[in-house]
Every structure is written in C-alpha cells, then in structure tokens.
Design a protein around this motif. Structure first.
Motif, PDB file in Angstrom:
ATOM      1  N   GLU A  10     -51.932  -2.938 -31.617  1.00 44.44           N
ATOM      2  CA  GLU A  10     -50.571  -2.504 -31.314  1.00 44.44           C
ATOM      3  C   GLU A  10     -50.335  -1.072 -31.762  1.00 44.44           C
ATOM      4  OE1 GLU A  10     -47.660  -4.914 -33.139  1.00 44.44           O
ATOM      5  OE2 GLU A  10     -45.948  -3.763 -32.367  1.00 44.44           O
ATOM      6  N   ASP A  11     -50.807  -0.755 -32.969  1.00 44.79           N
ATOM      7  CA  ASP A  11     -50.684   0.611 -33.460  1.00 44.79           C
ATOM      8  C   ASP A  11     -51.505   1.570 -32.613  1.00 44.79           C
ATOM      9  OD1 ASP A  11     -50.564  -0.332 -36.970  1.00 44.79           O
ATOM     10  OD2 ASP A  11     -49.025  -0.269 -35.411  1.00 44.79           O
ATOM     11  N   GLY A  12     -52.655   1.107 -32.151  1.00 41.66           N
ATOM     12  CA  GLY A  12     -53.497   1.936 -31.302  1.00 41.66           C
ATOM     13  C   GLY A  12     -52.798   2.310 -30.018  1.00 41.66           C
ATOM     14  N   GLU A  13     -52.045   1.380 -29.444  1.00 44.12           N
ATOM     15  CA  GLU A  13     -51.309   1.686 -28.224  1.00 44.12           C
ATOM     16  C   GLU A  13     -50.207   2.696 -28.493  1.00 44.12           C
ATOM     17  OE1 GLU A  13     -51.910  -2.731 -26.180  1.00 44.12           O
ATOM     18  OE2 GLU A  13     -49.938  -2.038 -26.840  1.00 44.12           O
ATOM     19  N   LYS A  14     -49.548   2.593 -29.665  1.00 47.25           N
ATOM     20  CA  LYS A  14     -48.486   3.536 -29.995  1.00 47.25           C
ATOM     21  C   LYS A  14     -49.043   4.933 -30.195  1.00 47.25           C
ATOM     22  CE  LYS A  14     -44.991   0.533 -32.049  1.00 47.25           C
ATOM     23  NZ  LYS A  14     -44.153   0.293 -33.231  1.00 47.25           N
ATOM     24  N   ALA A  15     -50.167   5.028 -30.868  1.00 46.77           N
ATOM     25  CA  ALA A  15     -50.742   6.340 -31.144  1.00 46.77           C
ATOM     26  C   ALA A  15     -51.562   6.865 -29.989  1.00 46.77           C
ATOM     27  CB  ALA A  15     -51.618   6.275 -32.396  1.00 46.77           C
ATOM     28  N   GLY A  16     -51.788   6.049 -28.979  1.00 47.02           N
ATOM     29  CA  GLY A  16     -52.541   6.493 -27.818  1.00 47.02           C
ATOM     30  C   GLY A  16     -54.024   6.312 -27.942  1.00 47.02           C
ATOM     31  N   GLU A  17     -54.445   5.577 -28.969  1.00 46.25           N
ATOM     32  CA  GLU A  17     -55.890   5.372 -29.155  1.00 46.25           C
ATOM     33  C   GLU A  17     -56.111   4.070 -29.891  1.00 46.25           C
ATOM     34  OE1 GLU A  17     -59.636   7.501 -31.457  1.00 46.25           O
ATOM     35  OE2 GLU A  17     -57.804   8.615 -31.039  1.00 46.25           O
ATOM     36  N   VAL A  18     -57.005   3.238 -29.370  1.00 44.71           N
ATOM     37  CA  VAL A  18     -57.289   1.943 -29.991  1.00 44.71           C
ATOM     38  C   VAL A  18     -57.900   2.174 -31.366  1.00 44.71           C
ATOM     39  CG1 VAL A  18     -58.621  -0.187 -29.799  1.00 44.71           C
ATOM     40  CG2 VAL A  18     -57.575   0.833 -27.770  1.00 44.71           C
ATOM     41  N   GLY A  19     -57.382   1.450 -32.366  1.00 43.82           N
ATOM     42  CA  GLY A  19     -57.892   1.592 -33.722  1.00 43.82           C
ATOM     43  C   GLY A  19     -57.101   2.575 -34.559  1.00 43.82           C
ATOM     44  N   ALA A  20     -56.151   3.278 -33.958  1.00 42.18           N
ATOM     45  CA  ALA A  20     -55.335   4.215 -34.725  1.00 42.18           C
ATOM     46  C   ALA A  20     -54.264   3.454 -35.488  1.00 42.18           C
ATOM     47  CB  ALA A  20     -54.684   5.236 -33.794  1.00 42.18           C
ATOM     48  N   GLY A  21     -53.787   4.027 -36.562  1.00 41.39           N
ATOM     49  CA  GLY A  21     -52.753   3.392 -37.370  1.00 41.39           C
ATOM     50  C   GLY A  21     -51.500   4.228 -37.402  1.00 41.39           C
ATOM     51  N   GLY A  22     -50.424   3.606 -37.829  1.00 40.89           N
ATOM     52  CA  GLY A  22     -49.157   4.315 -37.932  1.00 40.89           C
ATOM     53  C   GLY A  22     -48.296   3.715 -39.012  1.00 40.89           C
ATOM     54  N   ILE A  23     -47.442   4.539 -39.581  1.00 45.35           N
ATOM     55  CA  ILE A  23     -46.453   4.086 -40.560  1.00 45.35           C
ATOM     56  C   ILE A  23     -45.088   4.361 -39.964  1.00 45.35           C
ATOM     57  CG2 ILE A  23     -45.545   4.374 -42.889  1.00 45.35           C
ATOM     58  CD1 ILE A  23     -48.295   5.222 -43.795  1.00 45.35           C
ATOM     59  N   TYR A  24     -44.285   3.294 -39.787  1.00 43.24           N
ATOM     60  CA  TYR A  24     -43.001   3.410 -39.112  1.00 43.24           C
ATOM     61  C   TYR A  24     -41.893   2.959 -40.067  1.00 43.24           C
ATOM     62  CZ  TYR A  24     -46.479   3.271 -35.422  1.00 43.24           C
ATOM     63  OH  TYR A  24     -47.592   3.500 -34.662  1.00 43.24           O
ATOM     64  N   LEU A  25     -41.166   3.929 -40.611  1.00 45.00           N
ATOM     65  CA  LEU A  25     -40.092   3.636 -41.562  1.00 45.00           C
ATOM     66  C   LEU A  25     -38.825   4.422 -41.210  1.00 45.00           C
ATOM     67  CD1 LEU A  25     -42.193   3.737 -44.852  1.00 45.00           C
ATOM     68  CD2 LEU A  25     -41.243   1.706 -43.766  1.00 45.00           C
ATOM     69  N   PRO A  26     -38.275   4.230 -40.025  1.00 45.64           N
ATOM     70  CA  PRO A  26     -37.028   4.910 -39.689  1.00 45.64           C
ATOM     71  C   PRO A  26     -35.838   4.201 -40.353  1.00 45.64           C
ATOM     72  CG  PRO A  26     -37.693   3.532 -37.872  1.00 45.64           C
ATOM     73  CD  PRO A  26     -38.783   3.421 -38.903  1.00 45.64           C
TER      74      PRO A  26
END
Length: 213
Positions: A10-26
């Motif tokens: 899921e994070d990979g889709e958000k970042a545009g690359e499979v295996g990528a990570g993200g921190i979402y704290l809005p």
C-alpha cells in the motif's frame, strides 16, 4: 493520523514504487520535538520515501531537522509540510540542505514555498545515458509563521513586563529602607550640636578656697 507499515504494498503504491515506505501524520498536533525524533530515525534510511506532516505545529526548528535528513543520504521523494508555522528561514534551510546533497544537482524554490530538487537518473535500463529529473519535492506552502512569531513576541513582552515590575518593587523596597534608616538616625545638625555642647565645669577647690577667704 496513522503510521504506515514500512515496506508494504500500500505504501509502495502511494510513493509510486513497490516496497517504498511512508510516514503519514497529518493533523496530529506534531511539534518540533516530535519531528526531531522522526528525523533521527530517518538518518541513513533507504526505505522511507514519503513524509506527510501537514496541518501541524512545526516551526523553523522542525524544518531544520528535516533539512539535515535531506542533506544526508536518504530516499525521500516527497515531504508535505503544508499548513504549519515555517517561515522563509526554514524554507531556506531546506533548500540549502538539498543543494548540499550528493544526489541533487539543482534546486528550485517556487513562489509560495514549494521546493523541487533535480538530479541525475538513468533514462532506461538498456542505456547508461543520464537524464535530469525531479527527485524530491518539499511542499512548504500555506504556512503561517506569524502565529509562532506572535507567540514569541507576546511571551517576550510578558517576561519584560514581569522583570520591570520586579525591578520597580525592588527599588521601592530599597527606598523605603533608606527612608526608615534616615528617620531613625540623627541628622547632621543634631550631631554637630551634640558634638559642640560641653558640660559645665565645676569650680576647682582652689577657687572655692579663695572665695572663702
């Protein structure tokens, strides 16, 4: 607010690359202290590619913490810092850090506070030719640093008022003590009169004998 599972699809889709990570704290009431903790975790990290910290209480100090991460080796491609309390000082710190990064060859600061960094990337897997492409975007638009500056100004004014009041109270106490000491001590005129007054001397025995004869 949620902390994405690092490395998930899921994070990979958000970042545009499979295996990528993200921190979402809005909208998580984050301040500079919390952002420093996150920044310390991102040092040398090659997994996190997206940070979303919009609508928080991040100031120039927090922006400097993110700037240190961007200047080092990292995989960040997108950082969302919209609707915080960052001024031009924080924007400049971020742009300067990107210019120092080895992966960046050019940085543009767009009107409003959006920063875009360009670097070299391979055009395709079959060719070794390099092309300049956007490799990182830091969005610092719609910030209101006046809120933070206003709080500092009000706090400074309050401290100045308190210090002035304490100083005046201290001076008033000194004046009262001085008046009390002056009222209790004899005046200069009284001291001079006291020193110039001598007791009347008694007649000597010889004089008294002469008067009897």
């Amino acid at each position: 607010a949620s902390l994405g599972k690092l490395g998930s699809e899921e994070d990979g889709e958000k970042a545009g690359e499979v295996g990528a990570g993200g921190i979402y704290l809005p909208e998580s009431n984050l301040g500079d202290e919390e952002l420093r903790v996150v920044a310390s975790m991102l040092r040398g990290n090659d997994t996190i590619k997206e940070l979303v910290f919009r609508n928080n209480k991040i100031t120039d100090d927090g922006a400097r913490a993110i700037a240190l991460v961007l200047a080092d080796i990292c995989a960040l491609k997108y950082v969302d810092l919209r609707n915080n309390m960052i001024s031009r000082i924080g924007i400049k710190a971020i742009s300067d850090s990107l210019e120092r990064s080895e992966r960046v060859c050019q940085v543009f600061v767009l009107p409003g506070g959006k920063i875009e960094a360009f670097g070299s990337s391979e055009k395709d897997s079959e060719s070794s030719a390099l092309a300049v492409a956007s490799i990182c975007i830091v969005d610092v638009r719609d910030n209101t640093p006046d809120n933070h500056d206003g709080l500092r100004t009000k706090e400074a004014a309050r401290m100045t008022f308190v210090q002035t009041r304490r100083q005046r109270n201290s001076e008033a106490k000194v004046c009262v003590k001085a008046k009390q000491s002056l009222s209790q001590s004899p005046s200069r005129k009284q001291r001079s009169m006291k020193s110039s007054t001598f007791p009347l001397s008694r007649p000597s025995s010889d004089n008294s004998a002469k008067s009897n004869t």
